[in-house]
Design an enzyme around this catalytic site. Structure first.
Site, PDB file in Angstrom:
ATOM      1  N   HIS A 118       0.809  -1.213   0.000  1.00 27.42           N
ATOM      2  CA  HIS A 118       0.000   0.000   0.000  1.00 27.42           C
ATOM      3  C   HIS A 118       0.844   1.266   0.000  1.00 27.42           C
ATOM      4  O   HIS A 118       1.922   1.328   0.587  1.00 27.42           O
ATOM      5  CB  HIS A 118      -0.917   0.008   1.228  1.00 27.42           C
ATOM      6  N   ASP A 119       0.352   2.283  -0.701  1.00 30.39           N
ATOM      7  CA  ASP A 119       0.920   3.635  -0.688  1.00 30.39           C
ATOM      8  C   ASP A 119       2.335   3.714  -1.259  1.00 30.39           C
ATOM      9  O   ASP A 119       3.058   4.669  -0.986  1.00 30.39           O
ATOM     10  CB  ASP A 119       0.899   4.224   0.740  1.00 30.39           C
ATOM     11  N   GLY A 136       5.129  -1.109   2.619  1.00 31.06           N
ATOM     12  CA  GLY A 136       4.294   0.070   2.443  1.00 31.06           C
ATOM     13  C   GLY A 136       5.064   1.374   2.442  1.00 31.06           C
ATOM     14  O   GLY A 136       6.124   1.505   3.065  1.00 31.06           O
TER      15      GLY A 136
END
Length: 262
Positions: A118-119, A136
């Site tokens: 994520h991100d 992440g």
């Protein structure tokens, strides 16, 4: 070009000349650009935004919810640029409220079984070899090459045109234009072969090499070396980019060659 054994939600926006092979599932909040090929047994979940002329191989999962305990069901995305290839069983998780998206640039190649969390933000022309793990909030610059079975810890930064040796554990930031390897990970010279392939002149490569000699091989700490480079070397786009990267590296950069120092 959508096989009758594929499960494609009617709300999904599918561009012209897209091929979807059997047993693939595409959710409703999905956009796929023209000319993209999607192999069998691919899962594309809500929030995926995929560009033109991409290739997505069997077993890949795009835009699953983050493996992050702070995720609270917010609406986020995975954004994939044009002409990017995702090989077998790649997984790319969508963002959290921290950034709102995970982004892969144009002309990237992410090889089999690699994971992008994520991100994360990956630039253009990035190559991620087989079995890599990217945690992440990682940032990877343009034209980075990451060797197979390597891993980057969360919030790591990799500067553009860097090359990472296979099997590396990246716990510190990797500045632009360099090669890193060994265990623990450390500077191993500049990525001269990659730079030549990208059209850098010999003079420019020598300039970059001179900067990193000061940073890693003149027996100064990083702060002293950065001050030396700023005072003693002419300002150029590459010099300023290297100094800016080091300045904005909260976890610090990798060790210098043979120095044993951060």
């Amino acid at each position: 070009m959508i096989h009758q054994l594929a499960a494609v939600d009617k709300r999904a926006k599918i561009g012209k000349s897209v091929t979807v092979e059997p047993f693939t599932t595409i959710a409703g909040d999905v956009e796929i650009g023209e000319g993209t090929w999607i192999g069998s047994n691919v899962t594309i979940m809500d929030g995926a935004r995929i560009g033109n002329n991409c290739r997505i191989f069997p077993g890949t999962v795009i835009s699953a919810i983050p493996q992050d305990l702070k995720f609270d069901g917010e609406v986020t995305q995975v954004i994939i640029g044009d002409r990017t290839t995702l090989r077998e069983c790649v997984t790319i998780n969508r963002g959290t409220k921290a950034l709102g998206f995970t982004k892969i640039g144009n002309d990237c190649l992410i090889m089999a079984t690699s994971h992008v969390a994520h991100d994360c933000v990956l630039g253009n022309g990035v190559i991620i070899a087989n079995g890599c793990g990217i945690a992440g909030h990682v940032e990877i610059g343009d034209f980075v090459v990451m060797g197979g079975l390597s891993a980057i810890q969360q919030f790591g930064k990799i500067g553009k045109h860097a090359m990472i040796s296979g099997g590396s554990l990246i716990r510190k930031d990797v500045p632009p234009y360099v090669k890193v390897g060994r265990d623990p990970i450390s500077y191993a010279g500049i990525n001269s072969v990659g730079l030549r392939r990208r059209g850098f002149s010999n003079d420019k490569i020598f300039e970059i090499q001179k900067i990193y000699r000061a940073i890693f091989q003149m027996k100064m700490n990083v702060s002293q070396a950065s001050s030396y480079v700023e005072k003693e070397m002419l300002p150029t786009a590459e010099r300023d980019e290297i100094l800016e990267f080091i300045k904005n590296s909260p976890s610090g950069i990798v060790k210098g060659y043979g120095t044993g120092r951060e």
